[in-house]
Design a protein around this motif. Structure first.
Motif, short mmCIF file in Angstrom:
data_model
loop_
_atom_site.label_atom_id
_atom_site.label_comp_id
_atom_site.label_asym_id
_atom_site.label_seq_id
_atom_site.Cartn_x
_atom_site.Cartn_y
_atom_site.Cartn_z
N GLN B 44 1.02 -1.00 -0.07
CA GLN B 44 0.40 0.04 0.04
C GLN B 44 1.28 1.56 0.03
O GLN B 44 0.43 2.21 -0.58
CB GLN B 44 -0.98 -0.39 1.62
N ALA B 45 2.49 1.19 0.54
CA ALA B 45 2.84 2.27 1.06
C ALA B 45 4.00 2.32 -0.27
O ALA B 45 3.45 3.83 -0.95
CB ALA B 45 3.84 2.16 1.82
N TYR B 46 3.71 1.39 -1.28
CA TYR B 46 4.69 1.60 -2.61
C TYR B 46 3.58 2.47 -3.20
O TYR B 46 4.09 2.73 -4.69
CB TYR B 46 5.28 0.55 -2.88
N LYS B 47 2.13 2.30 -3.52
CA LYS B 47 0.98 2.31 -4.23
C LYS B 47 1.03 4.20 -4.03
O LYS B 47 0.60 4.71 -5.32
CB LYS B 47 0.10 1.37 -3.61
N THR B 48 0.88 4.23 -2.78
CA THR B 48 0.22 5.26 -2.30
C THR B 48 1.76 6.61 -3.07
O THR B 48 1.37 7.79 -2.91
CB THR B 48 0.14 5.31 -1.17
N GLY B 49 3.28 5.75 -2.53
CA GLY B 49 3.83 6.24 -3.02
C GLY B 49 4.59 7.16 -0.92
O GLY B 49 5.40 8.20 -1.21
N ALA B 50 3.88 6.84 -0.30
CA ALA B 50 4.48 6.88 0.74
C ALA B 50 5.75 6.35 0.76
O ALA B 50 6.62 7.23 1.59
CB ALA B 50 3.51 5.68 2.04
N ASN B 52 8.45 5.75 -1.91
CA ASN B 52 9.37 6.39 -2.99
C ASN B 52 9.84 5.18 -3.45
O ASN B 52 11.03 5.01 -3.65
CB ASN B 52 9.66 7.73 -3.16
N LYS B 57 5.86 0.73 -6.88
CA LYS B 57 5.07 1.79 -7.37
C LYS B 57 4.30 1.26 -9.03
O LYS B 57 2.99 1.18 -9.42
CB LYS B 57 5.07 3.83 -7.89
N GLY B 61 0.55 -1.02 -8.98
CA GLY B 61 -0.05 -0.20 -9.08
C GLY B 61 -1.50 -0.60 -9.45
O GLY B 61 -2.65 -0.18 -9.41
N ASP B 65 -6.86 -4.54 -3.29
CA ASP B 65 -6.52 -4.23 -2.35
C ASP B 65 -7.12 -6.08 -2.09
O ASP B 65 -5.74 -7.10 -1.17
CB ASP B 65 -7.29 -3.51 -0.90
#
Lengths: 80, 80
Positions: B44-50, B52, B57, B61, B65
């Motif tokens: 999720q962090a990679y998807k949202t960019g939390a 980087n 991503k 992407g 879920d």
């Protein structure tokens, strides 16, 4: 790297990551048997803020590069 | 979670993370036996960019879920 020195430093990590590198809380990653190179990169990212995590920044903030190498080698040496 | 569906989706991950979840390149984390909950949070962090990371991503992407839950359960099920 100095695994014994890493084990001593890693005492501070055991609260979340487990005394044997297996995290009791599934929200935290297991570190046992993980690649040392990846662990160093992750710790550096928490230190620089590339990864945004207040607790981890506090934990690794005072570690030298050598400490990180030793801690990472220690966790890599643990069997899963 | 549906581990079989996760295994199918994880075929795309094997290039870096290994067909058995053990990364040949030590720069990439082993995923075998990792906590599913942590793996979902990381994706999720990679998807949202939390977190980087251009390649990750791109990889996560397009995942739903449910895909992430299945992939994470698959890797957790692999023995280290």
């Amino acid at each position: 790297a100095d695994i014994a020195a890493g084990k001593a430093k890693a005492a501070a990590c055991a609260g979340c990551h487990g005394a044997d590198g297996i995290a009791a809380n599934p929200a935290y990653p297991n570190l046992a048997g993980q690649h040392a190179q990846y662990l160093v990169a992750a710790m550096q990212a928490y230190k620089t803020g590339a990864r945004n995590h207040a607790v981890m920044k506090a934990m690794v903030g005072s570690l030298s590069d050598e400490d990180m190498e030793n801690i990472a080698a220690y966790y890599e040496s643990l069997k899963k």
